[in-house]
Design a protein around this motif. Structure first.
Motif, PDB file in Angstrom:
ATOM      1  N   TRP A  41       0.826  -1.208   0.000  1.00 19.81           N
ATOM      2  CA  TRP A  41       0.000   0.000   0.000  1.00 19.81           C
ATOM      3  C   TRP A  41       0.861   1.259   0.000  1.00 19.81           C
ATOM      4  CZ3 TRP A  41      -0.418   3.381   4.310  1.00 19.81           C
ATOM      5  CH2 TRP A  41      -1.360   4.397   4.155  1.00 19.81           C
ATOM      6  N   ALA A  42       1.935   1.252   0.765  1.00 21.57           N
ATOM      7  CA  ALA A  42       2.743   2.452   0.920  1.00 21.57           C
ATOM      8  C   ALA A  42       3.721   2.694  -0.218  1.00 21.57           C
ATOM      9  CB  ALA A  42       3.513   2.389   2.250  1.00 21.57           C
ATOM     10  N   PHE A  43       4.289   1.636  -0.790  1.00 17.57           N
ATOM     11  CA  PHE A  43       5.408   1.827  -1.705  1.00 17.57           C
ATOM     12  C   PHE A  43       5.252   1.223  -3.104  1.00 17.57           C
ATOM     13  CE2 PHE A  43       7.293   1.628   2.616  1.00 17.57           C
ATOM     14  CZ  PHE A  43       7.656   2.951   2.707  1.00 17.57           C
ATOM     15  N   ILE A  44       4.321   0.303  -3.293  1.00 14.86           N
ATOM     16  CA  ILE A  44       4.253  -0.406  -4.572  1.00 14.86           C
ATOM     17  C   ILE A  44       2.969  -0.117  -5.336  1.00 14.86           C
ATOM     18  CG2 ILE A  44       4.252  -2.683  -5.668  1.00 14.86           C
ATOM     19  CD1 ILE A  44       5.956  -3.666  -3.306  1.00 14.86           C
ATOM     20  N   GLY A  45       1.860  -0.042  -4.638  1.00  7.25           N
ATOM     21  CA  GLY A  45       0.559   0.122  -5.283  1.00  7.25           C
ATOM     22  C   GLY A  45       0.491   1.331  -6.198  1.00  7.25           C
ATOM     23  N   PRO A  46      -0.316   1.239  -7.250  1.00 12.34           N
ATOM     24  CA  PRO A  46      -0.391   2.334  -8.215  1.00 12.34           C
ATOM     25  C   PRO A  46      -0.939   3.631  -7.630  1.00 12.34           C
ATOM     26  CG  PRO A  46      -2.020   0.654  -8.735  1.00 12.34           C
ATOM     27  CD  PRO A  46      -1.162   0.114  -7.628  1.00 12.34           C
ATOM     28  N   LYS A  47      -1.666   3.561  -6.523  1.00 13.87           N
ATOM     29  CA  LYS A  47      -2.222   4.773  -5.912  1.00 13.87           C
ATOM     30  C   LYS A  47      -1.481   5.191  -4.648  1.00 13.87           C
ATOM     31  CE  LYS A  47      -6.831   4.112  -7.764  1.00 13.87           C
ATOM     32  NZ  LYS A  47      -8.256   3.990  -7.483  1.00 13.87           N
ATOM     33  N   SER A  48      -0.338   4.559  -4.376  1.00  7.48           N
ATOM     34  CA  SER A  48       0.389   4.914  -3.157  1.00  7.48           C
ATOM     35  C   SER A  48       1.021   6.298  -3.289  1.00  7.48           C
ATOM     36  CB  SER A  48       1.450   3.867  -2.842  1.00  7.48           C
ATOM     37  OG  SER A  48       2.423   3.840  -3.850  1.00  7.48           O
ATOM     38  N   ARG A  49       1.054   7.014  -2.204  1.00  3.01           N
ATOM     39  CA  ARG A  49       1.588   8.377  -2.212  1.00  3.01           C
ATOM     40  C   ARG A  49       3.104   8.408  -2.312  1.00  3.01           C
ATOM     41  NH1 ARG A  49      -2.073  10.806   2.627  1.00  3.01           N
ATOM     42  NH2 ARG A  49      -4.065  10.547   1.568  1.00  3.01           N
ATOM     43  N   GLN A  50       3.749   7.361  -1.823  1.00  2.00           N
ATOM     44  CA  GLN A  50       5.217   7.294  -1.817  1.00  2.00           C
ATOM     45  C   GLN A  50       5.707   6.171  -2.724  1.00  2.00           C
ATOM     46  OE1 GLN A  50       5.830   6.582   2.299  1.00  2.00           O
ATOM     47  NE2 GLN A  50       5.380   8.660   2.899  1.00  2.00           N
ATOM     48  N   ARG A  51       5.070   6.008  -3.858  1.00  2.00           N
ATOM     49  CA  ARG A  51       5.404   4.911  -4.763  1.00  2.00           C
ATOM     50  C   ARG A  51       6.869   4.989  -5.168  1.00  2.00           C
ATOM     51  NH1 ARG A  51       2.898   3.137 -10.548  1.00  2.00           N
ATOM     52  NH2 ARG A  51       3.149   0.914 -10.152  1.00  2.00           N
ATOM     53  N   LEU A  52       7.542   3.875  -4.997  1.00  2.00           N
ATOM     54  CA  LEU A  52       8.959   3.814  -5.344  1.00  2.00           C
ATOM     55  C   LEU A  52       9.135   3.804  -6.852  1.00  2.00           C
ATOM     56  CD1 LEU A  52      10.215   1.099  -2.841  1.00  2.00           C
ATOM     57  CD2 LEU A  52      10.524   3.570  -2.685  1.00  2.00           C
ATOM     58  N   PRO A  53      10.184   4.422  -7.345  1.00  2.00           N
ATOM     59  CA  PRO A  53      10.488   4.316  -8.780  1.00  2.00           C
ATOM     60  C   PRO A  53      11.186   2.981  -9.049  1.00  2.00           C
ATOM     61  CG  PRO A  53      12.109   5.693  -7.704  1.00  2.00           C
ATOM     62  CD  PRO A  53      11.091   5.337  -6.657  1.00  2.00           C
ATOM     63  N   ASP A  54      11.114   2.549 -10.294  1.00  5.35           N
ATOM     64  CA  ASP A  54      11.915   1.387 -10.676  1.00  5.35           C
ATOM     65  C   ASP A  54      13.363   1.820 -10.692  1.00  5.35           C
ATOM     66  OD1 ASP A  54      10.116  -0.715 -10.955  1.00  5.35           O
ATOM     67  OD2 ASP A  54       9.453  -0.009 -12.906  1.00  5.35           O
ATOM     68  N   PRO A  55      14.299   1.025 -10.338  1.00  7.50           N
ATOM     69  CA  PRO A  55      14.290  -0.408 -10.079  1.00  7.50           C
ATOM     70  C   PRO A  55      13.966  -0.778  -8.639  1.00  7.50           C
ATOM     71  CG  PRO A  55      16.538   0.338 -10.021  1.00  7.50           C
ATOM     72  CD  PRO A  55      15.685   1.541 -10.356  1.00  7.50           C
ATOM     73  N   TYR A  56      13.817   0.195  -7.737  1.00  7.47           N
ATOM     74  CA  TYR A  56      13.558  -0.123  -6.331  1.00  7.47           C
ATOM     75  C   TYR A  56      12.233  -0.848  -6.153  1.00  7.47           C
ATOM     76  CZ  TYR A  56      17.231   3.339  -5.923  1.00  7.47           C
ATOM     77  OH  TYR A  56      18.393   4.037  -6.083  1.00  7.47           O
ATOM     78  N   ARG A  57      11.216  -0.403  -6.889  1.00  9.39           N
ATOM     79  CA  ARG A  57       9.893  -1.008  -6.752  1.00  9.39           C
ATOM     80  C   ARG A  57       9.891  -2.455  -7.199  1.00  9.39           C
ATOM     81  NH1 ARG A  57       7.049   2.143  -9.882  1.00  9.39           N
ATOM     82  NH2 ARG A  57       6.497   0.669 -11.476  1.00  9.39           N
ATOM     83  N   ILE A  58      10.508  -2.752  -8.334  1.00 11.17           N
ATOM     84  CA  ILE A  58      10.493  -4.144  -8.797  1.00 11.17           C
ATOM     85  C   ILE A  58      11.296  -5.043  -7.869  1.00 11.17           C
ATOM     86  CG2 ILE A  58      12.418  -3.971 -10.422  1.00 11.17           C
ATOM     87  CD1 ILE A  58      10.769  -5.906 -12.238  1.00 11.17           C
ATOM     88  N   VAL A  59      12.367  -4.522  -7.301  1.00 12.10           N
ATOM     89  CA  VAL A  59      13.147  -5.319  -6.345  1.00 12.10           C
ATOM     90  C   VAL A  59      12.291  -5.650  -5.125  1.00 12.10           C
ATOM     91  CG1 VAL A  59      15.102  -5.268  -4.762  1.00 12.10           C
ATOM     92  CG2 VAL A  59      15.400  -4.517  -7.125  1.00 12.10           C
ATOM     93  N   LEU A  60      11.574  -4.669  -4.597  1.00 15.71           N
ATOM     94  CA  LEU A  60      10.712  -4.908  -3.446  1.00 15.71           C
ATOM     95  C   LEU A  60       9.594  -5.889  -3.787  1.00 15.71           C
ATOM     96  CD1 LEU A  60      10.207  -4.226  -0.506  1.00 15.71           C
ATOM     97  CD2 LEU A  60       8.921  -2.221  -1.261  1.00 15.71           C
TER      98      LEU A  60
END
Length: 103
Positions: A41-60
């Motif tokens: 919810w916090a870092f990966i979801g498309p509507k999260s406010r603090q969505r991580l950029p790739d490559p961090y998001r895909i690693v998580l």
């Protein structure tokens, strides 16, 4: 095709939560599932406010899917672990080809 991948991805997200609950039932599984839901919810979801950029998001994402795969393996579901791991990996990679809608 992207709609199909988004459906598979959603099912993989739900399956990861179920796998972690199954692995650590009752206490560790519930805590692991809550942790995954909050991180997603916090870092990966498309509507999260603090969505991580790739490559961090895909690693998580891949770490979460790998933990769920390991959980399935630990409860004796080797075939299910292989199928889930493959589906989750392919879906995570395809989301980069066909991006999900972002709020």
């Amino acid at each position: 095709m992207s709609v199909l991948n988004l459906a598979v991805r959603f099912l993989c997200e739900i399956a990861a939560i179920v796998a972690l609950v199954w692995w650590g039932w009752p206490i560790y599984g519930i805590l692991a599932a809550i942790g995954v839901v909050l991180v997603w919810w916090a870092f990966i979801g498309p509507k999260s406010r603090q969505r991580l950029p790739d490559p961090y998001r895909i690693v998580l994402e891949l770490v979460i899917f790998a933990l769920a795969t390991a959980g399935l393996y630990e409860v004796g579901q080797m075939a299910l672990a292989v199928v889930f791991g493959a589906a989750a990996l392919v879906s995570a990679l395809l989301v980069r080809v066909w991006p999900e809608p972002v709020a």
